[in-house]
Motif scaffolding. Structure first.
Motif, PDB file in Angstrom:
ATOM      1  N   PHE A   9      57.514  31.450  31.384  1.00 50.32           N
ATOM      2  CA  PHE A   9      56.920  30.475  31.754  1.00 50.32           C
ATOM      3  C   PHE A   9      56.515  30.150  33.652  1.00 50.32           C
ATOM      4  O   PHE A   9      57.071  30.765  33.608  1.00 50.32           O
ATOM      5  CB  PHE A   9      58.261  29.304  31.550  1.00 50.32           C
ATOM      6  N   LEU A  10      55.168  29.758  33.596  1.00 48.88           N
ATOM      7  CA  LEU A  10      54.407  29.832  35.021  1.00 48.88           C
ATOM      8  C   LEU A  10      54.203  28.450  35.634  1.00 48.88           C
ATOM      9  O   LEU A  10      54.027  27.253  34.335  1.00 48.88           O
ATOM     10  CB  LEU A  10      52.460  30.265  34.846  1.00 48.88           C
ATOM     11  N   MET A  11      54.675  28.078  36.554  1.00 50.44           N
ATOM     12  CA  MET A  11      54.878  26.871  37.734  1.00 50.44           C
ATOM     13  C   MET A  11      52.748  27.710  38.282  1.00 50.44           C
ATOM     14  O   MET A  11      53.609  29.098  39.414  1.00 50.44           O
ATOM     15  CB  MET A  11      55.328  26.895  37.978  1.00 50.44           C
ATOM     16  N   ALA A  12      52.230  26.697  38.695  1.00 47.99           N
ATOM     17  CA  ALA A  12      50.530  26.544  39.462  1.00 47.99           C
ATOM     18  C   ALA A  12      49.738  28.322  38.302  1.00 47.99           C
ATOM     19  O   ALA A  12      49.307  28.577  39.371  1.00 47.99           O
ATOM     20  CB  ALA A  12      51.705  27.285  40.289  1.00 47.99           C
ATOM     21  N   GLY A  13      49.979  27.920  37.606  1.00 42.59           N
ATOM     22  CA  GLY A  13      48.914  29.273  36.432  1.00 42.59           C
ATOM     23  C   GLY A  13      49.178  29.632  35.120  1.00 42.59           C
ATOM     24  O   GLY A  13      50.272  28.568  35.197  1.00 42.59           O
ATOM     25  N   TYR A  14      48.864  30.390  34.398  1.00 41.70           N
ATOM     26  CA  TYR A  14      49.043  30.190  32.886  1.00 41.70           C
ATOM     27  C   TYR A  14      49.341  31.925  32.982  1.00 41.70           C
ATOM     28  O   TYR A  14      48.515  32.437  33.558  1.00 41.70           O
ATOM     29  CB  TYR A  14      48.690  29.215  32.260  1.00 41.70           C
TER      30      TYR A  14
ATOM     31  N   GLY B  10      42.702  60.957  40.783  1.00 44.91           N
ATOM     32  CA  GLY B  10      42.504  59.643  41.177  1.00 44.91           C
ATOM     33  C   GLY B  10      42.840  58.605  39.907  1.00 44.91           C
ATOM     34  O   GLY B  10      42.485  58.586  38.880  1.00 44.91           O
ATOM     35  N   ARG B  11      42.749  57.350  40.587  1.00 46.74           N
ATOM     36  CA  ARG B  11      42.814  56.029  39.370  1.00 46.74           C
ATOM     37  C   ARG B  11      42.162  54.467  40.209  1.00 46.74           C
ATOM     38  O   ARG B  11      43.106  54.527  41.138  1.00 46.74           O
ATOM     39  CB  ARG B  11      44.243  56.218  38.927  1.00 46.74           C
ATOM     40  N   GLU B  12      42.035  53.623  39.489  1.00 45.52           N
ATOM     41  CA  GLU B  12      41.953  52.226  40.423  1.00 45.52           C
ATOM     42  C   GLU B  12      43.283  51.697  40.279  1.00 45.52           C
ATOM     43  O   GLU B  12      43.695  51.895  38.611  1.00 45.52           O
ATOM     44  CB  GLU B  12      40.888  51.768  38.744  1.00 45.52           C
ATOM     45  N   GLN B  13      42.871  51.092  41.217  1.00 45.89           N
ATOM     46  CA  GLN B  13      44.986  50.392  41.254  1.00 45.89           C
ATOM     47  C   GLN B  13      44.191  48.590  41.162  1.00 45.89           C
ATOM     48  O   GLN B  13      43.932  48.682  42.731  1.00 45.89           O
ATOM     49  CB  GLN B  13      46.102  50.962  42.096  1.00 45.89           C
ATOM     50  N   LYS B  14      44.285  48.244  40.946  1.00 49.41           N
ATOM     51  CA  LYS B  14      43.730  46.882  41.220  1.00 49.41           C
ATOM     52  C   LYS B  14      44.973  45.773  41.719  1.00 49.41           C
ATOM     53  O   LYS B  14      45.787  45.781  41.676  1.00 49.41           O
ATOM     54  CB  LYS B  14      43.429  45.489  39.762  1.00 49.41           C
ATOM     55  N   ILE B  15      44.289  45.061  42.703  1.00 48.24           N
ATOM     56  CA  ILE B  15      45.443  43.912  42.873  1.00 48.24           C
ATOM     57  C   ILE B  15      44.893  42.140  42.626  1.00 48.24           C
ATOM     58  O   ILE B  15      43.876  41.858  42.288  1.00 48.24           O
ATOM     59  CB  ILE B  15      45.295  43.932  44.487  1.00 48.24           C
ATOM     60  N   TYR B  16      46.138  41.688  42.422  1.00 44.35           N
ATOM     61  CA  TYR B  16      46.285  40.545  41.595  1.00 44.35           C
ATOM     62  C   TYR B  16      46.488  39.054  42.984  1.00 44.35           C
ATOM     63  O   TYR B  16      47.521  39.076  43.285  1.00 44.35           O
ATOM     64  CB  TYR B  16      46.640  40.462  40.159  1.00 44.35           C
ATOM     65  N   SER B  17      45.877  38.460  43.097  1.00 43.52           N
ATOM     66  CA  SER B  17      46.174  37.921  44.748  1.00 43.52           C
ATOM     67  C   SER B  17      46.636  36.640  43.786  1.00 43.52           C
ATOM     68  O   SER B  17      46.040  36.407  42.604  1.00 43.52           O
ATOM     69  CB  SER B  17      45.396  37.390  45.986  1.00 43.52           C
ATOM     70  N   GLY B  18      46.697  35.810  44.643  1.00 44.46           N
ATOM     71  CA  GLY B  18      47.590  34.145  44.307  1.00 44.46           C
ATOM     72  C   GLY B  18      49.195  33.851  43.754  1.00 44.46           C
ATOM     73  O   GLY B  18      49.910  35.072  42.897  1.00 44.46           O
ATOM     74  N   SER B  19      49.228  32.859  44.115  1.00 46.19           N
ATOM     75  CA  SER B  19      50.794  32.896  44.062  1.00 46.19           C
ATOM     76  C   SER B  19      51.019  31.747  42.687  1.00 46.19           C
ATOM     77  O   SER B  19      50.247  31.414  42.379  1.00 46.19           O
ATOM     78  CB  SER B  19      51.520  32.078  45.148  1.00 46.19           C
ATOM     79  N   TYR B  20      52.093  32.265  42.300  1.00 42.46           N
ATOM     80  CA  TYR B  20      53.088  31.551  41.261  1.00 42.46           C
ATOM     81  C   TYR B  20      54.310  31.511  40.853  1.00 42.46           C
ATOM     82  O   TYR B  20      54.812  32.495  41.820  1.00 42.46           O
ATOM     83  CB  TYR B  20      52.315  31.060  39.835  1.00 42.46           C
ATOM     84  N   ILE B  21      54.913  30.559  40.418  1.00 42.51           N
ATOM     85  CA  ILE B  21      56.036  30.711  39.830  1.00 42.51           C
ATOM     86  C   ILE B  21      56.545  31.150  38.392  1.00 42.51           C
ATOM     87  O   ILE B  21      55.947  31.094  37.866  1.00 42.51           O
ATOM     88  CB  ILE B  21      57.349  29.581  39.912  1.00 42.51           C
ATOM     89  N   MET B  22      57.300  32.754  38.638  1.00 43.87           N
ATOM     90  CA  MET B  22      56.907  33.265  36.824  1.00 43.87           C
ATOM     91  C   MET B  22      58.963  32.905  36.265  1.00 43.87           C
ATOM     92  O   MET B  22      59.990  33.481  36.712  1.00 43.87           O
ATOM     93  CB  MET B  22      56.499  34.560  37.089  1.00 43.87           C
ATOM     94  N   VAL B  23      59.456  32.034  34.768  1.00 44.58           N
ATOM     95  CA  VAL B  23      60.369  32.392  34.587  1.00 44.58           C
ATOM     96  C   VAL B  23      60.951  32.662  33.513  1.00 44.58           C
ATOM     97  O   VAL B  23      59.412  32.733  32.343  1.00 44.58           O
ATOM     98  CB  VAL B  23      61.012  30.775  34.156  1.00 44.58           C
TER      99      VAL B  23
END
Length: 758
Positions: free
Chosen positions: A212-217, A64-77
């Motif tokens: 470089f991110l848009m809509a987040g950091y 067993g292992r924990e796998q997390k979900i990271y929600s939220g949209s953004y753009i990654m360059v």
């Protein structure tokens, strides 16, 4: 809820491999086994849970292992040398914030939160535009306009930094037009506009691999994954970047006429074509540097921009006015977990509904998938078309408004463990019946995450009913008990393969609620009917909403809602599907009402108790009397069942010649006795008037119909979601079971039907 998971696809065929992604918290190991799912309703009045083990090598213990979900949209360059070498710079974009007061939100950032290093344009903790500069040594400069941004108003947002002098300028300017935002006239602009000038005695530390991110950091990087923080709610249009300090006038010019030497000119309308946005995740940089990016977690595309005039409603006809993307801090397209085990489906495995049963201590989950027949294999005569698109539309539905639910249901709703869990865990993603945290409607849904209501044992909060998946297992169970050999195919298969998928079958049965349909799926059903195929429509509210599958990844669907019975409405100018460019909403509003396919279409819904059918004179017509063999003339049909106590309930369809019911159609039986909780659906209303409930309105009913189609085909429609819940009553010996068996036996036969078109 300590263990859950999902698959990399919903439909798989023998010889192909399916992967299973599992999250297991608080347990060192778990057991996994493959089971066939037959019946998932735990109602003690019914047969109960039925599964059948499948002997396979993956039935074993796993770590067993924990796998997390990271929600939220953004753009990654991705990080580039151009970003690292940057000294002086300018950042600018058109922004339309929807929750400016929620806290720090990144707009355009190359910022490492862990190192407090880099630079970026932000909405600060006070809801104001701000430029951050971090030297990586603990010193962070935050230059704010100190003027609050207002929600749903377009702003020009920009900032510049001159490395030689330390001069900083931050610009905030509202842009108010007649159609592009909350206001039509520029009221009190002075409270929203700002131009701040200052100097800082620091240089940003850019020599790190932060993207470089848009809509987040960048919050932090973990195991090769970039985790975004400060997720932004709202639209961004025409982001630009320069490697020098531009003046305000130069920045404003760059919006429409970018300089050739700009570092980046991101154009969100670049990949809009005549068939929509074929690569929704691709973000184009039109500059010579080609600093292209990736949209993570599928932010909403085909959104009106700052310059939308309302003269054009379809984004493919005016892409220059749809250069905006709407980001949400709770978007989720792919949990991006690692696979824990995989299974190559063996040749010869029976087509059907299956699951990986994962169990750790008292915690368990059933990770559902569907095994279709191998392409080219000898088909059975019967196909069950599983409505996977509709499952995705309802995936992880939140229970948000209990007082409203009590009014709709006519009773106190029953909340399941899964409902409570989802209310606390937004990271599991939303359904298309939910709204985002900023109040905008959810137009995308994905199977690449644990879908907690697509499981056996789950009872929907439309108490006391089942809904979607487990309601369809009522039909799987009945056909299994009756000894029918049948194949399982899915909406995903139908969309991809069209009528060729259906042609081998004498009869195709729908599920109880095939509500969400793409144009390709409708074409396939109609082509099958034209060629002589026989259709048994085993539910109601089918062929209703227009959907499209993501051209990059068919595990995701899109719907835009504005008319009809819905939980949210698309904003002006945003009704067309980004995946295809076609108008969204109801199929009936595009000339393809469900009556044309099934003879009946959606008329009413209610969620207190179900009723029964009474035979109509048409049922005694010699051409169809065989349907009622073994059923008495005055016998009430389906005054029993696991879904609300009757066969006619939840949602109902009606015969309607004006909407396309074929003139040959016979109304075999109709339901009656519905309560005033059952109301006529809004698309049927011209005005709100009294008397629209079931007690007084004769149109609140389900019409069971039959009619012949060309080349020896026919359609039989039950027009009620609750119908299949009555099949198992009295150990499958009842008039609903008998009637269904009469029809299925005739439809699967190679013999001509008693009534055919000339």
């Amino acid at each position: 809820m300590a263990i859950n998971g999902y698959t990399d696809k919903l439909s798989v065929e023998p010889g192909s491999t399916i992967q299973f992604m599992v999250n297991c918290e608080g347990h060192e190991t778990y057991q996994a086994s493959i089971v066939q799912l037959i019946h998932g309703d735990t109602n003690p009045q019914g047969p109960g849970l039925k599964t059948k083990p499948v002997n396979t090598g993956i039935n074993q213990e796993y770590k067993g292992r924990e796998q997390k979900i990271y929600s939220g949209s953004y753009i990654m360059v991705p990080d580039q040398p151009l970003f690292r070498k940057l000294q002086s710079f300018s950042l600018q974009a058109m922004i339309w914030p929807t929750t400016p007061d929620k806290g720090v939100q990144g707009l355009l950032t190359k910022w490492s939160e862990a190192g407090k290093a880099g630079y970026g344009l932000f909405i600060d903790e006070n809801g104001c535009l701000a430029l951050w500069i971090g030297d990586g040594k603990g010193k962070v400069y935050k230059i704010s306009t100190e003027k609050k941004l207002e929600e749903k108003i377009w702003f020009f947002a920009g900032a510049s930094y001159d490395a030689s002098s330390g001069a900083v300028e931050v610009f905030q300017k509202p842009l108010i037009g007649k159609t592009n935002g909350r206001y039509a006239l520029p009221y009190s602009l002075e409270r929203m506009a700002a131009h701040v000038k200052t100097t800082v005695n620091a240089k940003p530390d850019t020599d790190h691999d932060t993207p470089f991110l848009m809509a987040g950091y960048l919050q932090h990087a973990s195991a090769g994954k970039h985790i975004a923080g400060g997720l932004y709610n709202g639209k961004i249009d025409r982001p630009r970047m320069a490697d020098r300090a531009l003046t305000l006038q130069e920045m404003e010019q760059c919006i429409e006429e970018p300089f050739e030497d700009l570092l980046a000119v991101w154009d969100f309308a670049k990949n809009i074509g005549p068939n929509g946005i074929e690569t929704p995740s691709r973000i184009w940089d039109a500059s010579r540097n080609e600093l292209h990016g990736e949209a993570v977690n599928l932010p909403a595309r085909a959104m009106t921009g700052y310059n939308w005039t309302s003269h054009e409603q379809n984004f493919i006809h005016a892409p220059e006015q749809y250069g905006a993307i709407h980001f949400h801090d709770d978007d989720l397209s792919d949990a991006r977990w690692e696979a824990d085990f995989e299974w190559t489906v063996p040749d010869g495995l029976k087509s059907g509904v299956y699951a990986a049963h994962v169990k750790a201590g008292e915690d368990e989950d059933y990770i559902t998938f569907f095994v279709r027949p191998a392409k080219g294999a000898t088909a059975n005569k019967i196909a069950l078309l599983i409505p996977t698109a509709s499952y995705l539309a309802y995936a992880n539905t939140r229970f948000q408004d209990i007082p409203l639910a009590q009014l709709m249901f006519g009773r106190a709703p029953v909340i399941q463990q899964e409902d409570l869990y989802l209310m606390e865990h937004k990271e599991f993603g939303l359904s298309t019946y939910d709204v985002h945290s900023d109040g905008s409607g959810v137009c995308y849904s994905s199977s690449l995450r644990p879908v907690l209501n697509m499981r056996p044992k789950y009872r929907h909060n439309l108490s006391p009913s089942l809904w979607q998946f487990n309601a369809d297992l009522h039909l799987v169970d009945w056909m299994t008990e009756k000894g029918y050999s049948f194949d399982v195919i899915t909406d995903h298969d139908l969309h991809a393969e069209g009528v060729e998928l259906l042609n081998p079958y004498n009869v195709v049965l729908t599920g109880s609620h095939p509500e969400y349909y793409s144009g390709s799926m409708l074409d396939a059903i109609e082509d099958y009917q034209q060629l002589g195929g026989r259709l048994m429509y085993m539910g109601a509210n089918g062929f209703y909403w227009i959907i499209q599958f993501n051209p990059e990844n068919p595990n995701m669907i899109e719907v835009r809602k504005q008319f009809g019975s819905n939980a949210w409405k698309a904003q002006p100018g945003e009704l067309h599907l980004s995946f295809s460019g076609e108008q969204g909403g109801l199929w009936r509003n595009r000339g393809r009402a469900p009556q044309k396919i099934a003879g009946t279409g959606f008329i009413a819904e209610g969620f207190d108790v179900s009723s029964y059918y009474r035979r109509n004179p048409d049922s005694f017509d010699p051409r169809v009397s065989w349907i009622f063999e073994g059923i008495g003339d005055d016998e009430l049909i389906g005054n029993f069942g696991l879904v609300g106590g009757g066969a006619a309930g939840l949602e109902l369809d009606i015969y309607d010649l004006e909407l396309g019911t074929p003139p040959e159609t016979l109304i075999l039986a109709s339901s009656e006795g519905h309560t005033d909780v059952y109301m006529q659906v809004v698309e049927e209303l011209f005005f709100n008037v009294p008397g629209m409930g079931g007690y007084e309105n004769p149109r609140v009913r389900a019409d069971m119909v039959y009619y012949p189609t060309p080349n020896g085909g026919a359609v039989f429609s039950v027009s009620s979601i609750a119908y299949c819940g009555s099949l198992s009553h009295n150990r499958y010996d009842n008039n609903i079971s008998r009637l269904t068996e009469n029809v299925l036996n005739k439809f699967m036969s190679d013999e001509p039907l008693p009534w055919q078109l000339p």
